[in-house]
Write a protein that holds these residues in place. Structure first.
Motif, short mmCIF file in Angstrom:
data_model
loop_
_atom_site.label_atom_id
_atom_site.label_comp_id
_atom_site.label_asym_id
_atom_site.label_seq_id
_atom_site.Cartn_x
_atom_site.Cartn_y
_atom_site.Cartn_z
N GLY A 33 0.77 -1.24 0.00
CA GLY A 33 0.00 0.00 0.00
C GLY A 33 0.80 1.28 0.00
O GLY A 33 0.22 2.36 0.11
N GLY A 34 2.11 1.18 -0.13
CA GLY A 34 2.93 2.39 -0.18
C GLY A 34 3.21 2.83 -1.60
O GLY A 34 2.87 2.14 -2.56
N PHE A 56 3.48 6.41 2.65
CA PHE A 56 2.27 5.68 3.03
C PHE A 56 1.21 6.69 3.41
O PHE A 56 1.54 7.82 3.80
N PRO A 57 -0.06 6.33 3.31
CA PRO A 57 -1.13 7.27 3.63
C PRO A 57 -1.06 7.82 5.06
O PRO A 57 -1.51 8.93 5.31
N SER A 58 -0.50 7.04 5.98
CA SER A 58 -0.42 7.47 7.38
C SER A 58 0.71 6.71 8.07
O SER A 58 1.20 5.70 7.56
N ALA A 60 0.24 5.00 10.73
CA ALA A 60 -0.37 3.71 11.08
C ALA A 60 -0.25 2.73 9.91
O ALA A 60 0.05 1.54 10.12
N ALA A 61 -0.46 3.19 8.68
CA ALA A 61 -0.32 2.32 7.50
C ALA A 61 1.13 1.87 7.34
O ALA A 61 1.40 0.71 7.00
N TYR A 62 2.07 2.76 7.62
CA TYR A 62 3.49 2.40 7.57
C TYR A 62 3.79 1.33 8.62
O TYR A 62 4.48 0.35 8.34
N GLU A 63 3.28 1.50 9.82
CA GLU A 63 3.52 0.53 10.89
C GLU A 63 2.94 -0.84 10.53
O GLU A 63 3.56 -1.87 10.82
N ARG A 64 1.77 -0.87 9.90
CA ARG A 64 1.19 -2.15 9.43
C ARG A 64 2.12 -2.80 8.41
O ARG A 64 2.36 -4.00 8.45
N TYR A 65 2.62 -1.99 7.48
CA TYR A 65 3.57 -2.49 6.48
C TYR A 65 4.79 -3.11 7.17
O TYR A 65 5.23 -4.19 6.81
N ASP A 68 3.71 -6.44 8.75
CA ASP A 68 3.38 -7.44 7.74
C ASP A 68 4.61 -7.88 6.95
O ASP A 68 4.73 -9.04 6.57
#
Length: 108
Positions: A33-34, A56-58, A60-65, A68
């Motif tokens: 998603g990045g 990344f959009p946020s 939080a999205a970076y941390e999920r990446y 994962d």
């Protein structure tokens, strides 16, 4: 949006290996998603410094990446490649809020 800026100190004899490593990671960041903005390899000046940026959009999205990617077989293989070639001696990670020309933002 958050942009991750990475500054790498490389083994100058392993630039080709690092370039391969970068080509492995660009689609992986996008898979999670990045948006990858590329790797920038030494040319003139220092022969052991490289840069990379991706967004990344946020945060939080970076941390999920990040979480994962630690479980993803392709990401694990890319980490292992860098470890085996020892192309990366060290790196610094910083985060920025990008401002692009096509974004009309009002001051807060």
């Amino acid at each position: 949006m958050i942009t991750c800026y990475l500054k790498y100190v490389l083994d100058p004899y392993q630039i080709e290996a690092f370039e391969h490593y970068g080509k492995l990671w660009m689609p992986l960041v996008e898979k999670f998603g990045g948006q990858h903005h590329g790797y920038f390899l030494p040319s003139e000046g220092a022969n052991n410094i490289a840069l990379a940026m991706f967004s990344f959009p946020s945060l939080a999205a970076y941390e999920r990446y990040r979480q994962d990617s630690m479980k993803d077989p392709e990401c694990i293989a890319a980490f292992k490649f860098a470890e085996e070639t020892k192309c990366i001696l060290s790196y610094e990670r910083s985060f920025f809020r990008p401002v692009f020309g096509d974004q009309a933002q009002q001051p807060a």
